[in-house]
Scaffold this active site. Structure first.
Site, PDB file in Angstrom:
ATOM      1  N   LYS A   1      63.551  94.952  46.765  1.00 28.25           N
ATOM      2  CA  LYS A   1      64.747  95.020  47.622  1.00 28.25           C
ATOM      3  C   LYS A   1      66.054  95.266  46.864  1.00 28.25           C
ATOM      4  CE  LYS A   1      63.590  92.060  51.523  1.00 28.25           C
ATOM      5  NZ  LYS A   1      64.234  91.030  52.317  1.00 28.25           N
TER       6      LYS A   1
ATOM      7  N   ASP B   1      68.909  92.927  58.255  1.00 26.01           N
ATOM      8  CA  ASP B   1      68.874  91.468  58.461  1.00 26.01           C
ATOM      9  C   ASP B   1      70.112  90.953  59.194  1.00 26.01           C
ATOM     10  OD1 ASP B   1      66.417  91.167  57.301  1.00 26.01           O
ATOM     11  OD2 ASP B   1      67.171  90.489  55.361  1.00 26.01           O
TER      12      ASP B   1
END
Ligand code: ATR
Length: 276
Positions: free
Chosen positions: A66, A102
């Site tokens: 990530k 997110d």
């Protein structure tokens, strides 16, 4: 042309995204596939290159890539920069765009309570990537103030608008809890064997009866924190909702259209089944 989507990580066998996204694609009756790809760190540039060349139409990125994938993107959007991590890659005009869904996912998961949460005080437990996403959502809620609780308060100083308290400072934590309209559990502590000790040490009795509590941990789905808060008659939201909503936000980016409620319902059912 079949739309090719995938999640890349290492290891990848436990990812819940294939079950969730495949359920969505089936509901939408699209000619599309969503695969799990085990990609080692040295292979990451290759698969990002394949995305740029049109062999994939979108990728999710999970551990351990990530952060590393940021430097492989041609453009990184604000939410990913703020969190310091990318979970979604899209391609536009031959350029790879890195984003992080997110923030949208957490925001959508608490959306039913937004009217009561606007302008309130937000307490976030943890100071990692999930906590940064929660702080971004708190700003979107026009939070009057944000408190971050961390083991190491220096790690919580990523935003001048937040005040940091140490988990060890129970009095300061209780004072923050007493003012909270929203409590976001963004550590990994409710997942592991130390969950009971972690939750027992929190001043949950200080929470006001209208506080809404969300735990971003989704394995287990009903964490010890959510159980303890439900026992106090507080409204709780489990971590699967953010997972569903961030997945829907990624799919929306790849398809260039909004995702309807029946599709998110199918994603939620698939996720809950996979966690049973
Ligand atoms: P994510 O990207 O999911 O947020 P992360 O960046 O590893 O994951 O962040 C996890 C957070 O949980 C960190 O803030 C971590 O604290 P440290 O930075 O001090 O390690 C926090 N955390 C994990 N276990 C914890 C525990 N038992 N008590 C308090 N905080 C904990």
């Amino acid at each position: 042309m079949t739309l090719r989507l995938a999640v890349v990580g290492h290891p990848i066998a436990h990812s819940l995204s294939p079950a969730m996204q495949t359920a969505a694609l089936r509901t939408l009756r699209l000619d599309a596939t969503y695969e799990a790809r085990d990609v080692e760190p040295r292979e990451l540039p290759t698969i990002v290159g394949e995305l740029r060349d049109g062999r994939w139409q979108g990728l999710n990125v999970t551990l351990p890539h990530k952060v590393a994938v940021l430097s492989l993107c041609d453009h990184v959007e604000d939410d990913a920069r703020v969190i310091g991590a990318v979970n979604t890659l899209c391609v536009a005009g031959g350029s790879v765009i890195g984003t992080n869904t997110d923030v949208l996912g957490l925001h959508a998961s608490i959306a039913p309570y937004e009217p009561v949460l606007r302008g309130g005080h937000v307490v976030i437990l943890g100071a990692g990537g999930a906590a940064r996403a929660a702080a971004a959502v708190a700003r979107r809620l026009d939070a009057s103030s944000i408190t971050i609780a961390a083991r190491d308060v220096d790690k919580a100083a990523f935003d001048p608008f937040v005040s940091a308290v140490s988990f060890a400072d129970r009095a300061a934590l209780a004072a923050a809890f007493a003012r909270a309209s929203l409590l976001v559990q963004a550590t990994s502590a409710t997942m592991g064997p130390g969950a009971d000790a972690f939750v027992d040490a929190l001043p949950l009795d200080a929470l006001a009866p209208r506080t809404i509590v969300t735990d971003l941990v989704y394995r287990p789905r009903h964490t010890r924190l959510l159980d303890a808060c439900e026992a106090r008659d507080l409204v709780t939201i489990d971590g699967t909702e953010m997972l569903v909503q961030q997945g829907a936000a990624s799919l929306s980016r790849w398809l260039g259209r909004s995702i309807d409620a029946s599709t998110t319902d199918a994603m939620r059912r698939a996720l809950h089944d996979a966690l049973r």
